[in-house]
Design a protein around this motif. Structure first.
Motif, PDB file in Angstrom:
ATOM      1  N   ALA A   1      31.653  41.783  45.166  1.00 54.15           N
ATOM      2  CA  ALA A   1      32.654  42.057  43.872  1.00 54.15           C
ATOM      3  C   ALA A   1      31.923  43.362  43.144  1.00 54.15           C
ATOM      4  O   ALA A   1      30.761  43.608  42.858  1.00 54.15           O
ATOM      5  CB  ALA A   1      32.906  41.167  42.901  1.00 54.15           C
ATOM      6  N   THR A   2      33.005  44.139  42.662  1.00 49.81           N
ATOM      7  CA  THR A   2      32.788  45.207  42.144  1.00 49.81           C
ATOM      8  C   THR A   2      32.382  44.796  40.618  1.00 49.81           C
ATOM      9  O   THR A   2      33.078  43.767  40.171  1.00 49.81           O
ATOM     10  CB  THR A   2      33.900  46.364  42.263  1.00 49.81           C
ATOM     11  OG1 THR A   2      35.161  45.914  41.445  1.00 49.81           O
ATOM     12  CG2 THR A   2      34.129  46.792  43.448  1.00 49.81           C
TER      13      THR A   2
ATOM     14  N   GLY B   1      25.630  36.660  40.652  1.00 48.08           N
ATOM     15  CA  GLY B   1      26.196  35.904  41.888  1.00 48.08           C
ATOM     16  C   GLY B   1      27.695  36.424  42.403  1.00 48.08           C
ATOM     17  O   GLY B   1      27.797  36.680  43.581  1.00 48.08           O
ATOM     18  N   SER B   2      28.332  37.155  41.452  1.00 49.24           N
ATOM     19  CA  SER B   2      29.645  37.633  41.836  1.00 49.24           C
ATOM     20  C   SER B   2      29.318  39.129  42.312  1.00 49.24           C
ATOM     21  O   SER B   2      29.764  39.464  43.715  1.00 49.24           O
ATOM     22  CB  SER B   2      30.624  37.961  40.745  1.00 49.24           C
ATOM     23  OG  SER B   2      31.482  38.555  40.932  1.00 49.24           O
TER      24      SER B   2
ATOM     25  N   TRP C   1      34.157  45.875  37.969  1.00 47.44           N
ATOM     26  CA  TRP C   1      35.359  45.527  37.202  1.00 47.44           C
ATOM     27  C   TRP C   1      35.909  44.336  37.821  1.00 47.44           C
ATOM     28  O   TRP C   1      36.743  43.513  37.058  1.00 47.44           O
ATOM     29  CB  TRP C   1      36.212  46.712  37.539  1.00 47.44           C
ATOM     30  CG  TRP C   1      36.229  47.796  36.687  1.00 47.44           C
ATOM     31  CD1 TRP C   1      35.739  49.175  36.830  1.00 47.44           C
ATOM     32  CD2 TRP C   1      36.507  47.862  35.320  1.00 47.44           C
ATOM     33  NE1 TRP C   1      35.570  49.891  35.573  1.00 47.44           N
ATOM     34  CE2 TRP C   1      36.301  48.928  34.742  1.00 47.44           C
ATOM     35  CE3 TRP C   1      37.168  46.895  34.405  1.00 47.44           C
ATOM     36  CZ2 TRP C   1      36.491  49.248  33.193  1.00 47.44           C
ATOM     37  CZ3 TRP C   1      37.357  46.994  33.183  1.00 47.44           C
ATOM     38  CH2 TRP C   1      37.105  48.427  32.527  1.00 47.44           C
ATOM     39  N   GLN C   2      35.746  44.119  39.247  1.00 48.99           N
ATOM     40  CA  GLN C   2      36.324  42.686  39.723  1.00 48.99           C
ATOM     41  C   GLN C   2      35.487  41.488  39.116  1.00 48.99           C
ATOM     42  O   GLN C   2      36.180  40.620  38.684  1.00 48.99           O
ATOM     43  CB  GLN C   2      36.254  42.508  41.229  1.00 48.99           C
ATOM     44  CG  GLN C   2      37.165  43.529  41.980  1.00 48.99           C
ATOM     45  CD  GLN C   2      36.913  43.422  43.665  1.00 48.99           C
ATOM     46  OE1 GLN C   2      35.652  43.424  44.096  1.00 48.99           O
ATOM     47  NE2 GLN C   2      38.018  43.845  44.297  1.00 48.99           N
ATOM     48  N   THR C   3      34.208  41.845  38.831  1.00 50.71           N
ATOM     49  CA  THR C   3      33.504  40.565  38.394  1.00 50.71           C
ATOM     50  C   THR C   3      33.876  40.459  36.944  1.00 50.71           C
ATOM     51  O   THR C   3      34.261  39.427  36.153  1.00 50.71           O
ATOM     52  CB  THR C   3      32.003  41.059  38.312  1.00 50.71           C
ATOM     53  OG1 THR C   3      31.524  41.094  39.770  1.00 50.71           O
ATOM     54  CG2 THR C   3      31.276  40.088  37.630  1.00 50.71           C
ATOM     55  N   MET C   4      34.251  41.644  36.022  1.00 50.68           N
ATOM     56  CA  MET C   4      34.538  41.518  34.688  1.00 50.68           C
ATOM     57  C   MET C   4      35.844  40.731  34.650  1.00 50.68           C
ATOM     58  O   MET C   4      36.011  39.872  33.676  1.00 50.68           O
ATOM     59  CB  MET C   4      34.604  42.954  34.162  1.00 50.68           C
ATOM     60  CG  MET C   4      35.451  43.064  32.946  1.00 50.68           C
ATOM     61  SD  MET C   4      34.758  42.036  31.724  1.00 50.68           S
ATOM     62  CE  MET C   4      33.243  42.726  31.285  1.00 50.68           C
TER      63      MET C   4
END
Length: 776
Positions: free
Chosen positions: A666-667, A660-661, A669-672
């Motif tokens: 979202a990239t 979903g992210s 890394w942003q998701t992580m």
């Protein structure tokens, strides 16, 4: 309708019905259970067994932990039990007609006591009943009488010296022979004369010896005697000859350059190298008498406040400190320390306000750093100097005390009052060395220049002052854990993040088990390798280690920068998630370069070795087995634990959250960072806490990879000693139920409580993190 109302005919009963027809009931048929119902019931039984087994196992773990806690508490509790004293008997002074008491003595079994009188008589009597056992007279020459008296060494067989009115002296020694006739212990007292029964001529003019002191050694005896106008130092040294059965005595005489007026106390230390002269007005003179032919006055100072007088003085056990009591009821401890110019000097290191009355007598314990005081009101107090504790304070006699003695084992005391009675008391004082101050605060130990935190529990010297500070051990535990976590946390967590989220499944199935199997390595092997290989290697290549920390990251970044310029045919053909495999040769090559450039770099920057430069320029010493070695070795042991738990927590984050992210733009890394790590934060925090607990309780690596010295130094180049390592080292050598033994259990209890409190706090934080991010 008739057919409907007609009665229904029952079939006739048969033998198979078993009489059921007669009773009007249908015959019972066996209930058949299907295989599905059977398996369902068996599953329920297994579920119940598993449920009760898990509950029993969990309760068993809790019970085991509680029992461990209470056992530790059971062993430690006696350290904090208050000391006590109780009267045993009171009786008239034995053979009082033989003279006034100069000295009381008691042997270590507390059965036989001795009374030395001013008429030269020695009365041996039963300490508990007062029954006279033996009376012996010291051979005082005709026409002479006793003018001074002093006790030599009280250890084992105590020596005494009688100064006579004709300038001569007699040395006597009490001894006790123990036999077992009919399996019953029998102690037989007697006197012996180390330098013969004939008096020793100390003053050629025949002047009366007004004050005297003696120290009897195995091959040397030193006497200091004061007459009206001189203070003489005489030394008798035994010299063995190949052709004589008996040793010859060599005598050395000298005169001290000091006025005799007011000198009241003379003390010689056990090594016969230091002499102390004290007058009633509080003046102390310290002489170095290592050279008996030329005593050297080192120091003169006042040791009591103005207007006060010295009323009693004695050595503390070990003869390194003087315990000085004055007319105000204050007892001060003066010890030999080194001044700023590294010269020995007497300095007051502590004081005890024991009474409002004058101190009549001070008696030191013969095996510990404790002492007993007796004041003018008949109140006896027992104190421990190192712990700075008042152990016992009891009124022993309503009459003015005249003489008192503490038994060699410090478990009994004998006091004579001016009323002519002896008071015999039992003392229970097993662990006087322990106090909050001695365990956790700075203590000024004998011969130390200032108060400090010291752990040194034992020594080859019987007069040793135990040092039981737990502070350096706790400091060492935290220091070792800090450096281990400093190495382990970044590597383990970064590895877990990459393995769980970015790495290809095919590569993950090899990497994760390989790292987890590292946790199965015995810590004794890791400690062995760290102590015998890693520590010397890091000492030899210290500059290379620091160069490694700089060159490897630079090499990785350069490779990443160059990667974008490679042909697309190469970069796009690499399967996704296998990028890390390409970094292995880059890291190895960067590491090799770091060690190759370290030697010329060290020569150019430091003009020698880095260790020498740190010592000369920054005053930082280098110990081969240090915190850096511990950080690497223990970090290697902790990494598998943190990695495995954190990786599982990150990998278990529901896929719909990450998908979903990513779908929202979202990239990875942003998701992580904003989704995966927040959701997995309780598990990551648990991984770190479990790893920290593993580091705190580690024993063998710290034991073998550090200098194991309990020093408090934050430097990464110095070693330490942890609580766990200290217990492992010293527990086999400690005497069961001794103070040392119980303090080691106290260290275990501190470690237990530290882990329990820290883990409880960590669990509270973990639960709050779970509640906060469970809605994601």
């Amino acid at each position: 309708m008739s057919e409907i109302n007609a009665p229904i005919k029952q079939p006739p009963a048969t033998a198979k019905d078993g009489g059921s027809a007669a009773s009007g009931m249908e015959p019972k048929r066996p209930i058949k259970i299907s295989s599905g119902e059977y398996h369902q019931r068996w599953r329920l039984i297994k579920d119940a067994l598993a449920r009760y087994g898990v509950v029993a196992g969990g309760l068993g773990v809790i019970v085991a932990i509680v029992l461990i806690f209470f056992y530790l508490l059971y062993v430690v509790y006696p350290l904090f039990i208050s000391a006590s004293a109780a009267p045993v008997s009171e009786y008239p002074v034995p053979e009082q007609a033989l003279g006034n008491t100069l000295l009381l003595a008691i042997e270590e079994q507390n059965e036989v006591a001795a009374r030395f009188t001013d008429s030269g008589q020695v009365v041996f009597f039963n300490a508990a009943t007062g029954k006279t056992l033996l009376t012996q007279a010291v051979a005082i020459p005709e026409g002479a009488h006793i003018t001074s008296f002093a006790q030599g060494s009280p250890i084992k067989e105590g020596a005494v010296i009688y100064g006579l009115s004709d300038g001569r002296a007699i040395i006597a020694k009490q001894q006790y022979k123990v036999t077992y006739p009919d399996n019953v212990r029998l102690i037989t007292p007697s006197l012996k004369y180390p330098l013969g029964e004939q008096p020793l001529a100390l003053d050629e003019s025949g002047a009366a010896l007004e004050a005297i002191a003696v120290k009897v050694g195995s091959d040397s005896t030193t006497i200091v005697a004061k007459t009206a106008d001189k203070i003489r130092l005489i030394n008798f040294k035994k010299e063995l000859s190949l052709f004589a059965d008996e040793a010859a005595l060599t005598r050395t005489d000298s005169v001290l350059d000091l006025p005799t007026a007011g000198i009241a106390e003379i003390l010689i230390d056990k090594d016969e190298s230091n002499l102390y002269l004290i007058n009633n007005d509080g003046q102390l003179g310290y002489f170095d008498i290592s050279d008996k032919s030329s005593p050297d006055l080192k120091q003169q100072l006042n040791v009591v406040d103005a207007g006060q007088k010295i009323t009693s003085v004695t050595f503390l056990n070990g003869d390194l400190s003087l315990m000085i009591g004055d007319s105000s009821g204050l007892v001060s401890q003066w010890s030999m320390v080194r001044d700023k110019l590294n010269r020995p000097a007497m300095q007051k290191i502590r004081a005890f306000k024991v009474s409002d009355k004058a101190i009549i007598a001070i008696n030191s314990e013969q095996r510990r750093k404790g002492f007993m005081t007796t004041d003018a009101d008949g109140i006896v107090g027992i104190y421990h100097s190192t712990a700075e504790r008042e152990m016992i304070k009891e009124r022993v006699s309503d009459a003015l005390p005249s003489t008192a003695i503490l038994s060699p084992r410090a478990n009994a005391l004998l006091l004579q009052s001016a009323a002519g009675n002896m008071h015999f008391w039992q003392v229970d004082n097993e662990h006087p060395e322990v106090s909050i101050k001695s365990l956790w605060q700075k203590v000024w130990y004998e011969s130390y220049p200032k108060p400090d935190y010291i752990w040194q529990s034992s020594s080859a010297n019987n007069d040793f002052e135990p040092k039981y500070s737990l502070t350096p051990l706790v400091f060492g535990t935290l220091k070792a854990s800090f450096y281990a976590m400093l190495v382990a946390i970044p590597l383990a967590l970064m590895g877990a993040i990459y393995t769980a989220y970015f790495m290809a499944p095919g590569m993950r199935q090899y990497v994760k088990p390989s790292i987890e199997i590292m946790g199965a390595l015995p810590t004794v092997i890791l400690g062995f390798l760290a102590g015998l290989w890693l520590a010397p290697f890091m000492e030899e290549h210290l500059t290379g280690i620091f160069a490694l920390l700089m060159i490897v990251p630079v090499g990785v970044m350069l490779f990443a920068f160059a990667w974008q310029f490679l042909p697309k045919t190469i970069t796009q053909n690499l399967p996704e998630g296998w990028d890390a495999a390409l970094l292995i040769p880059v890291i190895l090559l960067s590491g090799w370069i770091a060690f190759q450039v370290s030697v010329p770099l060290e020569t150019y920057l430091f003009h020698g070795t880095l260790q020498d430069w740190l010592k000369a320029e920054m005053g930082i010493g280098y110990d081969q087995r240090n915190s850096l070695v511990v950080g690497v070795a223990m970090g290697f042991a902790v990494i598998p634990t943190i990695f495995s738990i954190a990786e599982d927590a990150i990998f278990s984050v529901p896929k719909h959250l990450t998908v979903g992210s990513l779908a929202l733009g979202a990239t990875p890394w942003q998701t992580m960072i904003r989704v995966v790590l927040l959701t997995a934060s309780p598990g990551i925090f648990s991984a770190v806490m479990i790893g920290f607990g593993r580091a705190v309780g580690e024993t063998m690596i710290v034991l073998m990879a550090t200098g194991n010295t309990p020093v408090m130094d934050l430097s990464v180049f110095q070693g330490m000693r942890t609580l766990a390592a200290n217990i492992a080292v010293e527990m086999p050598e400690s005497e069961v139920d001794s103070t040392h033994y119980r303090i080691l259990f106290l260290a275990a209890l501190v470690l237990f409580m530290f882990t329990f409190v820290f883990n409880t706090l960590a669990e509270v934080i973990r639960q709050r993190l779970r509640e906060k991010y469970s809605s994601l």
